[in-house]
Design an enzyme around this catalytic site. Structure first.
Site, PDB file in Angstrom:
ATOM      1  N   GLY A 211       0.811  -1.198   0.000  1.00 47.79           N
ATOM      2  CA  GLY A 211       0.000   0.000   0.000  1.00 47.79           C
ATOM      3  C   GLY A 211       0.849   1.254   0.000  1.00 47.79           C
ATOM      4  O   GLY A 211       2.071   1.220  -0.187  1.00 47.79           O
ATOM      5  N   ILE A 212       0.190   2.381   0.234  1.00 44.57           N
ATOM      6  CA  ILE A 212       0.848   3.672   0.175  1.00 44.57           C
ATOM      7  C   ILE A 212       1.304   4.101   1.567  1.00 44.57           C
ATOM      8  O   ILE A 212       0.685   3.740   2.572  1.00 44.57           O
ATOM      9  CB  ILE A 212      -0.094   4.737  -0.439  1.00 44.57           C
ATOM     10  CG1 ILE A 212       0.634   6.068  -0.656  1.00 44.57           C
ATOM     11  CG2 ILE A 212      -1.325   4.934   0.435  1.00 44.57           C
ATOM     12  CD1 ILE A 212      -0.193   7.092  -1.396  1.00 44.57           C
ATOM     13  N   GLY A 213       2.399   4.876   1.629  1.00 47.68           N
ATOM     14  CA  GLY A 213       2.815   5.468   2.889  1.00 47.68           C
ATOM     15  C   GLY A 213       4.195   5.039   3.330  1.00 47.68           C
ATOM     16  O   GLY A 213       4.825   4.159   2.735  1.00 47.68           O
ATOM     17  N   GLY A 214       4.661   5.674   4.392  1.00 49.75           N
ATOM     18  CA  GLY A 214       5.999   5.410   4.897  1.00 49.75           C
ATOM     19  C   GLY A 214       6.187   3.996   5.379  1.00 49.75           C
ATOM     20  O   GLY A 214       7.266   3.409   5.225  1.00 49.75           O
ATOM     21  N   GLU A 236      -2.157  -2.747  -6.600  1.00 50.09           N
ATOM     22  CA  GLU A 236      -3.048  -1.667  -7.022  1.00 50.09           C
ATOM     23  C   GLU A 236      -2.232  -0.446  -7.430  1.00 50.09           C
ATOM     24  O   GLU A 236      -2.292   0.013  -8.558  1.00 50.09           O
ATOM     25  CB  GLU A 236      -3.979  -1.342  -5.856  1.00 50.09           C
ATOM     26  CG  GLU A 236      -4.776  -0.077  -5.978  1.00 50.09           C
ATOM     27  CD  GLU A 236      -5.477   0.246  -4.674  1.00 50.09           C
ATOM     28  OE1 GLU A 236      -6.296  -0.577  -4.233  1.00 50.09           O
ATOM     29  OE2 GLU A 236      -5.215   1.318  -4.080  1.00 50.09           O
TER      30      GLU A 236
END
Length: 436
Positions: A211-214, A236
């Site tokens: 997924g997205i993010g740090g 995705e």
């Protein structure tokens, strides 16, 4: 053949009460949007669907009260969140893998669809660039299709990542404008600690979704240092960590059951380096989200290894990743779909990760809570959650009774909150008084 027109002439097509669709993320309209803003006060009852707005929208800046045009978003960016807080934007609930089908079956109408594309190729196709996601179904639904041709967009390979000129009504030629960038998220020490726990579970041949993010970025880097090989990518969002694994040869897709040798994704919003890696690179293949996200397709690959961030979880294992009470801040996206896909995949594992605490108004709070606040949306139900990780450990909740789930969640909460959580668990009957 489509007619070439100016942005002003295109915006003149908009009538009161229309539904417009600006498309997705980094390829949303720019010239049309500015032209629409110039006549926004002539309009009423106009609504604009979009997803993950990456630049300020001119029509909203020109209509600060939202008296003439309102927006509806499939997934909030920071800008969309500010519009929601100001009362100018609403959220459309969505499991991302269902997106194309929603346009085919449930979206009542799209009067005008307008978005950016790459220049036409020799076969008459306008490439969707980094925004495959749902644009094919949007084109099929729309009464009028307008494309802004932007020569600066990366060209992305994919069997359903283009619209043919015969399907386009109007073309607006615009000066080259690089796709908007989303700076790489910084990973904290806590993120790195969680990443080490998750990366320790990786095996040769696993098929990755990050997924997205740090935190997912940290997991990607930890996987890169784990010495594993023959990883696959079926995701995705194409993120930095996955691009680096492909470039390094660790994710060559050799053991995938479908799309062997290809890194499959639905969209990218990131840095110029990511866009450059995707541009005309056959190792990366863009597909619509009903291919990248629906569990029945994802699970055709064995050993799906799905890693996503969540914001808060209760002691029963409900994950809240998109709202804080009634304040919506992102969206369901593909999180639930990939958790389910990991379960259905032979040998699959799905991980939800979060730091144990956060700060609000200078006060440290636990992300593990006895119960979610009223209005908070459950993104992943307790029945679907597999592995949960914080910097204090990892727990698998599948198959556990509520009492043991509560104990497992307490064990990975921050030590300062464990006693209070245990008291609440007993007080609310999550752990029976006679439980041993």
């Amino acid at each position: 053949m489509p007619q070439v027109i100016t942005a002003e002439d295109a915006a003149a097509l908009v009538k009161p009460g229309m539904w417009l669709d600006y498309g997705f993320g980094a390829t949303q309209t720019e010239a049309f949007d500015k032209a629409l803003a110039a006549r926004v006060h002539e309009l009423s009852g106009v609504k604009v669907r979009s997803c993950l707005t990456t630049r300020p929208r001119a029509f909203q800046e020109a209509d600060p009260e939202g008296a003439h045009v309102l927006s509806a978003s499939w997934h909030f960016s920071g800008y969309d969140r500010r519009q929601f807080d100001a009362g100018r934007c609403t959220y459309i609930p969505l499991n991302l893998g269902e997106w194309p089908d929603l346009y085919r079956r449930f979206v009542e109408r799209v009067d005008i669809a307008v978005f950016q594309v790459c220049p036409k190729d020799a076969q008459g196709n306008y490439n969707f660039s980094i925004s495959a996601s749902y644009l094919r179904s949007l084109v099929e639904k729309a009464d009028v299709v307008i494309v802004e041709v932007n020569p600066a967009l990366p060209y992305c390979f994919g069997p359903d990542n283009a619209v043919h000129e015969s399907e386009v009504d109007f073309v607006i030629d615009v000066p080259p404008l690089p796709a908007p960038e989303l700076p790489g998220a910084t990973s904290s020490e806590v993120d790195l600690a969680i990443a080490r726990l998750v990366a320790a579970e990786i095996r040769d041949g696993d098929c990755l979704q990050l997924g997205i993010g740090g935190l997912p970025n940290a997991v990607g880097r930890a996987i890169a240092g784990a010495g594993v090989k023959d990883l696959g990518v079926h995701t995705e969002m194409m993120v930095e960590g996955l691009v680096e694994l492909v470039k390094a040869g660790a994710a060559n897709g050799a053991r995938k059951q479908i799309d062997v040798g290809e890194a499959v994704y639905a969209f990218a919003i990131g840095t110029a380096d990511i866009y450059a890696a995707l541009d005309r690179n056959p190792a990366f293949v863009a597909r619509q989200v009903d291919y990248t996200n629906l569990p029945k397709t994802v699970a055709r690959n064995d050993n799906v290894f799905s890693v996503n961030s969540t914001g808060q979880m209760d002691l029963q294992g409900q994950a809240a990743s998109e709202a804080d009470g009634y304040r919506h801040f992102s969206g369901t996206g593909g999180q639930l779909g990939f958790v389910r896909a990991a379960y259905e995949s032979e040998g699959g594992r799905g991980f939800l990760c979060m730091p144990s605490t956060y700060e609000k108004h200078g006060v440290r709070k636990s992300r593990v809570v006895a119960g979610l606040a009223p209005g908070t949306i459950v993104t992943v139900p307790r029945t679907d959650v597999m592995y949960v990780a914080t910097e204090y450990g990892m727990a698998c909740l599948k198959g556990l009774p509520v009492a043991e789930r509560a104990k497992a969640m307490i064990s990975i909460a921050h030590p300062d909150f464990r006693e209070e959580l245990e008291r609440e668990a007993y007080a609310n009957g999550l752990i029976p008084k006679t439980y041993f």
